[in-house]
Scaffold this motif. Structure first.
Motif, PDB file in Angstrom:
ATOM      1  N   PRO A   1      -4.611  20.217  53.220  1.00 52.68           N
ATOM      2  CA  PRO A   1      -5.396  19.020  52.851  1.00 52.68           C
ATOM      3  C   PRO A   1      -4.672  18.116  51.861  1.00 52.68           C
ATOM      4  CG  PRO A   1      -6.792  20.970  52.835  1.00 52.68           C
ATOM      5  CD  PRO A   1      -5.374  21.459  52.954  1.00 52.68           C
ATOM      6  N   ASP A   2      -3.982  18.728  50.887  1.00 51.61           N
ATOM      7  CA  ASP A   2      -3.242  17.923  49.909  1.00 51.61           C
ATOM      8  C   ASP A   2      -2.080  17.186  50.573  1.00 51.61           C
ATOM      9  OD1 ASP A   2      -4.924  18.801  47.916  1.00 51.61           O
ATOM     10  OD2 ASP A   2      -3.618  20.464  47.324  1.00 51.61           O
ATOM     11  N   ALA A   3      -1.403  17.864  51.497  1.00 52.81           N
ATOM     12  CA  ALA A   3      -0.297  17.228  52.205  1.00 52.81           C
ATOM     13  C   ALA A   3      -0.792  16.050  53.037  1.00 52.81           C
ATOM     14  CB  ALA A   3       0.419  18.240  53.101  1.00 52.81           C
TER      15      ALA A   3
ATOM     16  N   LEU B   1       8.853  16.250  53.199  1.00 53.56           N
ATOM     17  CA  LEU B   1       9.015  16.216  51.745  1.00 53.56           C
ATOM     18  C   LEU B   1       9.228  14.786  51.243  1.00 53.56           C
ATOM     19  CD1 LEU B   1      11.278  19.363  51.289  1.00 53.56           C
ATOM     20  CD2 LEU B   1       8.977  19.076  50.373  1.00 53.56           C
ATOM     21  N   SER B   2       9.931  13.972  52.024  1.00 53.35           N
ATOM     22  CA  SER B   2      10.112  12.570  51.620  1.00 53.35           C
ATOM     23  C   SER B   2       8.789  11.822  51.650  1.00 53.35           C
ATOM     24  CB  SER B   2      11.138  11.894  52.533  1.00 53.35           C
ATOM     25  OG  SER B   2      10.655  11.767  53.861  1.00 53.35           O
ATOM     26  N   HIS B   3       7.909  12.155  52.612  1.00 49.34           N
ATOM     27  CA  HIS B   3       6.566  11.565  52.634  1.00 49.34           C
ATOM     28  C   HIS B   3       5.761  12.016  51.422  1.00 49.34           C
ATOM     29  CE1 HIS B   3       6.708  11.090  57.303  1.00 49.34           C
ATOM     30  NE2 HIS B   3       7.302  10.104  56.675  1.00 49.34           N
ATOM     31  N   LEU B   4       5.834  13.305  51.107  1.00 51.10           N
ATOM     32  CA  LEU B   4       5.072  13.842  49.976  1.00 51.10           C
ATOM     33  C   LEU B   4       5.541  13.235  48.657  1.00 51.10           C
ATOM     34  CD1 LEU B   4       4.913  17.637  50.974  1.00 51.10           C
ATOM     35  CD2 LEU B   4       3.212  15.854  51.383  1.00 51.10           C
ATOM     36  N   ALA B   5       6.843  13.001  48.540  1.00 54.77           N
ATOM     37  CA  ALA B   5       7.368  12.395  47.311  1.00 54.77           C
ATOM     38  C   ALA B   5       6.799  10.989  47.120  1.00 54.77           C
ATOM     39  CB  ALA B   5       8.893  12.356  47.364  1.00 54.77           C
TER      40      ALA B   5
ATOM     41  N   LEU C   1       5.166  15.578  40.001  1.00 53.51           N
ATOM     42  CA  LEU C   1       5.135  16.205  41.316  1.00 53.51           C
ATOM     43  C   LEU C   1       6.017  15.434  42.298  1.00 53.51           C
ATOM     44  CD1 LEU C   1       3.812  18.559  42.832  1.00 53.51           C
ATOM     45  CD2 LEU C   1       1.958  17.024  43.471  1.00 53.51           C
ATOM     46  N   GLY C   2       5.958  14.106  42.217  1.00 51.09           N
ATOM     47  CA  GLY C   2       6.803  13.299  43.082  1.00 51.09           C
ATOM     48  C   GLY C   2       8.281  13.534  42.814  1.00 51.09           C
ATOM     49  N   LEU C   3       8.651  13.628  41.532  1.00 50.48           N
ATOM     50  CA  LEU C   3      10.044  13.921  41.195  1.00 50.48           C
ATOM     51  C   LEU C   3      10.472  15.282  41.720  1.00 50.48           C
ATOM     52  CD1 LEU C   3      10.171  12.574  37.525  1.00 50.48           C
ATOM     53  CD2 LEU C   3      11.333  11.600  39.512  1.00 50.48           C
ATOM     54  N   LYS C   4       9.569  16.232  41.684  1.00 49.36           N
ATOM     55  CA  LYS C   4       9.877  17.571  42.201  1.00 49.36           C
ATOM     56  C   LYS C   4      10.159  17.517  43.700  1.00 49.36           C
ATOM     57  CE  LYS C   4       7.869  22.215  42.561  1.00 49.36           C
ATOM     58  NZ  LYS C   4       6.674  23.054  42.255  1.00 49.36           N
ATOM     59  N   TYR C   5       9.316  16.811  44.443  1.00 49.91           N
ATOM     60  CA  TYR C   5       9.542  16.673  45.883  1.00 49.91           C
ATOM     61  C   TYR C   5      10.844  15.927  46.157  1.00 49.91           C
ATOM     62  CZ  TYR C   5       4.698  18.193  46.691  1.00 49.91           C
ATOM     63  OH  TYR C   5       3.540  18.913  46.744  1.00 49.91           O
ATOM     64  N   HIS C   6      11.106  14.883  45.369  1.00 52.81           N
ATOM     65  CA  HIS C   6      12.314  14.090  45.586  1.00 52.81           C
ATOM     66  C   HIS C   6      13.566  14.918  45.318  1.00 52.81           C
ATOM     67  CE1 HIS C   6      14.871  10.604  45.863  1.00 52.81           C
ATOM     68  NE2 HIS C   6      15.301  10.754  44.627  1.00 52.81           N
ATOM     69  N   GLU C   7      13.556  15.691  44.257  1.00 46.37           N
ATOM     70  CA  GLU C   7      14.707  16.550  43.961  1.00 46.37           C
ATOM     71  C   GLU C   7      14.924  17.574  45.073  1.00 46.37           C
ATOM     72  OE1 GLU C   7      13.711  18.191  40.207  1.00 46.37           O
ATOM     73  OE2 GLU C   7      14.157  16.359  39.072  1.00 46.37           O
TER      74      GLU C   7
ATOM     75  N   ILE D   1      -1.737   8.405  51.600  1.00 49.52           N
ATOM     76  CA  ILE D   1      -1.481   7.474  50.493  1.00 49.52           C
ATOM     77  C   ILE D   1      -0.189   6.703  50.736  1.00 49.52           C
ATOM     78  CG2 ILE D   1      -0.876   7.330  48.044  1.00 49.52           C
ATOM     79  CD1 ILE D   1      -2.784   9.677  47.560  1.00 49.52           C
ATOM     80  N   ALA D   2       0.862   7.420  51.120  1.00 50.56           N
ATOM     81  CA  ALA D   2       2.142   6.758  51.387  1.00 50.56           C
ATOM     82  C   ALA D   2       2.013   5.752  52.514  1.00 50.56           C
ATOM     83  CB  ALA D   2       3.208   7.805  51.718  1.00 50.56           C
ATOM     84  N   SER D   3       1.273   6.126  53.545  1.00 53.23           N
ATOM     85  CA  SER D   3       1.103   5.235  54.697  1.00 53.23           C
ATOM     86  C   SER D   3       0.354   3.969  54.312  1.00 53.23           C
ATOM     87  CB  SER D   3       0.361   5.971  55.820  1.00 53.23           C
ATOM     88  OG  SER D   3       0.115   5.123  56.908  1.00 53.23           O
TER      89      SER D   3
END
Length: 684
Positions: free
Chosen positions: A183-185, A239-243, A258-264, A191-193
């Motif tokens: 659900p979080d994903a 992962l790029s979408h989640l970031a 959290l976004g920085l974590k996904y981006h890294e 949100i990104a979309s």
């Protein structure tokens, strides 16, 4: 939104078997808060005529006969010609050797550019692989008939069954420790979309169900090399979408970290993929690189973003999407690369990486003669691509040295932008005087990018006027020739009005809570508009012979102050906003300094209220019409002497930091959506 109704129901209303209003978006899609998903499909009459097999066979036979006769005649002529000149001057790699066309030829290769010169179309025939193919053709087909078409893209080296190029345990650890619950994903992807939309992101309609849920979450990490590579590619894209989703998630206070974590994690995962890039190159990888670049921009990492977009474009070239997109997804991915290329080039002065002469694929949805998709997503994307094409003209005509008058080049590009605006579907237009709250962000993005294009096309004129005024002496009767001044007025009016409209739209987004706090682009748009507004007011204060700005100067400086407050408020969340705010503050300090005042005005004690200098307000916020009669070079108001505008009060009113408990604090906290615009304005 205004617009004519569709003759059929949208796909959602068809599925629920209910009556559709026929609008785009329809009433039901608006009601369920999914206007961007409202989509219509209609069949288009095929342009292909039905013929019998016998007729086709007869034509093929006749074609072979004619080709044989032509080849023989051409060879005889060539031999006769070579006897006279001694040798042939035909390049066998790119030109027909026996008088008929090569098996690969694009219409663009013989097209003429707008300035009358031949357009250079690079076919990639310099590759050694292509040279070898030509050698084989010469040996296998000495008569000159071309062999079957070969791909110019090098094929990937096959992997041995026991060769595992990616650490499977590493992939499993990412899936177990990094990925959020389903659900979080889904929420972060949504949100990104919504924030980025069709402008800079492409998410297939079945992406969540087929890729995210079925492939990533429900299927075990594959053991075989081919399956593991595909899984890793799709994991990187997710992962790029989640970031990006975390970057714009206002509801979660930990979203930034959290976004920085996904981006890294995306950077680390791409490092593993680089080792097997020949096998991993795919459309999903291209998209991932573009989204990683978008995230990096929001962190004010311009160099990283440019390098990453370059990697995406070169991967796309390797896959051949620029020559022959095999599907709608490949077509869409190519044009996404094109948009990102123009985005970075025009904003940072980088060279173009995609030459339009080398494009051999139609614009999305234009090459399909059987099924046409009508939706806001398609409208937005196609409009953005066409605007990006005008960016090419902006760079080549205005920001490249050429022998033509830059004023006329600016005017020519401005006319192209006006034509683009007039050609917009009604569903994408809105009244700049009465900006509605309910429109989706992608529609705002389109108009923001449009006004930005006007500003960068005309701001060289503003700088030209500024420098001319600085160099002019007090005794000069006029600064510009009549015809030159008439053209300058049109360009200046368009530039300043676009900056005012830009500020108005961004302010509306800010108060409505639709501005992306961590977005580089939003801050950059505020930054560019503010520079123009400051310089426009400054030029008018310096000019004693002409009225260069016809609007209310008080509203101009109110827009400047408001833009600076928004940038200052966003600085808490956004590195790019801090950078832009710092640059504007230094600029205003410089213009308000005693040294500059002393140079530009001998008697510093003479300062007039700027509200008394201009009485005429803008009658229309739309960009200046290019069709109306030019104005006279005579000044509208006769000023004996103009005072110098002091901008220091703007910084003094703002203070070094946003005051605690101010309206800006309310906008930037999680509860800002619960406050009405009227309440917030009262607190200001």
């Amino acid at each position: 939104m205004p617009g004519k109704k569709m003759a059929k129901a949208c796909m959602k209303c068809k599925q629920r078997k209910k009556k559709c209003s026929g609008a785009l978006p329809c009433e039901y899609c608006v009601k369920i808060n999914q206007p961007q998903d409202c989509e219509y499909q209609s069949r288009v009459k095929s342009k292909k005529a039905k013929v019998t097999e016998r007729y086709i066979s007869t034509l093929k036979s006749r074609i072979r006969e004619l080709e044989t006769e032509r080849a023989k005649s051409s060879v005889d002529d060539r031999i006769s010609s070579q006897e006279k000149v001694g040798a042939s001057d035909v390049n066998p790699l790119i030109e027909p050797e026996y008088g008929f066309e090569l098996h690969y030829k694009d219409e663009a290769s013989s097209a003429k550019s707008k300035d009358g010169r031949s357009a250079i179309h690079y076919l990639g025939m310099s590759a050694c692989a292509q040279f070898l193919i030509k050698l084989k053709e010469s040996l296998s087909s000495p008569s000159g008939y071309p062999l079957a078409e070969h791909s110019s893209t090098a094929t990937a080296t096959a992997l041995t069954p026991g060769d595992i190029p990616i650490d499977r345990h590493y992939i499993k650890s990412i899936r177990k420790e990094i990925l959020p619950d389903v659900p979080d994903a889904e929420g972060l992807i949504d949100i990104a979309s919504r924030i980025i939309g069709a402008d800079y992101m492409f998410i297939e309609s079945n992406y969540v169900e087929n890729i995210v849920l079925t492939m990533i979450y429900k299927t075990p990490v594959p053991h075989d090399s081919k399956g593991l590579i595909k899984y890793t590619n799709e994991l990187l894209r997710l992962l790029s979408h989640l970031a990006l989703g975390s970057l714009f998630d206002k509801a979660n206070p930990k979203s930034k970290s959290l976004g920085l974590k996904y981006h890294e994690t995306t950077i680390s995962l791409y490092g593993h993929i680089v080792n097997i890039l020949d096998q991993a190159a795919s459309g999903s990888l291209v998209q991932s690189l573009l989204y990683m670049a978008y995230f990096a921009l929001s962190q004010d990492k311009t160099t990283f973003a440019f390098i990453t977009v370059g990697s995406a474009i070169r991967t796309m070239f390797t896959l051949g999407f620029h020559k022959n997109a095999q599907s709608r997804s490949e077509n869409r991915i190519f044009w996404l690369c094109f948009i990102y290329d123009r985005l970075l080039s025009v904003r940072f002065g980088f060279p173009l990486m995609i030459d339009e002469n080398d494009i051999n694929v139609p614009l999305f949805n234009e090459g399909d003669d059987s099924l046409t998709t009508i939706s806001l997503d398609v409208y937005h994307f196609v409009s953005q691509v066409r605007l990006a094409k005008i960016t090419t003209q902006i760079i080549t005509k205005i920001y490249t040295q050429n022998p033509f008058s830059f004023l006329h080049n600016c005017h020519a590009v401005l006319k192209e932008l006006k034509y683009w605006f007039d050609s917009l579907p009604n569903e994408l237009k809105f009244d700049y005087d009465d900006i509605e709250t309910g429109m989706i962000r992608a529609t705002f993005n389109l108009h923001i990018n449009y006004n930005y294009s006007i500003m960068i096309s005309t701001r060289p004129v503003l700088l030209f006027v500024f420098r001319t005024i600085l160099k002019a002496s007090d005794k000069e009767a006029k600064l510009f020739e009549k015809r030159q001044f008439e053209l300058i007025l049109v360009l200046l009016e368009s530039c300043i009005q676009a900056a005012e409209i830009q500020s108005r739209i961004l302010t509306k987004l800010y108060y409505d809570g639709k501005m992306a706090n961590c977005s580089f682009l939003d801050c950059h748009y505020i930054f560019s508009a503010t520079i123009i507004l400051i310089l426009a007011g400054f030029c008018q204060m310096l000019s004693k012979k002409h009225v260069l700005y016809l609007g209310d100067v008080e509203s101009l400086f109110e827009a400047i102050e408001h833009n600076l407050k928004i940038l200052q408020g966003l600085s808490e969340y956004n590195a790019a906003a801090r950078n832009f705010n710092h640059q504007l503050t230094e600029f205003i300090d410089l213009m308000s300094s005693e040294e500059v005042v002393g140079i530009l005005k001998k008697d510093k004690s003479q300062k007039q209220n700027t509200s008394l200098l201009f009485q005429r307000k803008l009658t229309s916020p739309q960009p200046a019409s290019l069709d109306k009669a030019p104005r006279s070079n005579e000044p509208i108001f006769d000023f004996e002497e103009l005072g110098f505008v002091d901008l220091s009060h703007i910084l003094n009113n703002m203070g070094d930091e946003v005051r605690s408990g101010s309206a800006l604090d309310i906008f930037l906290n999680d509860a800002f959506q619960e406050n009405s615009c009227e309440d917030l304005e009262r607190e200001i």
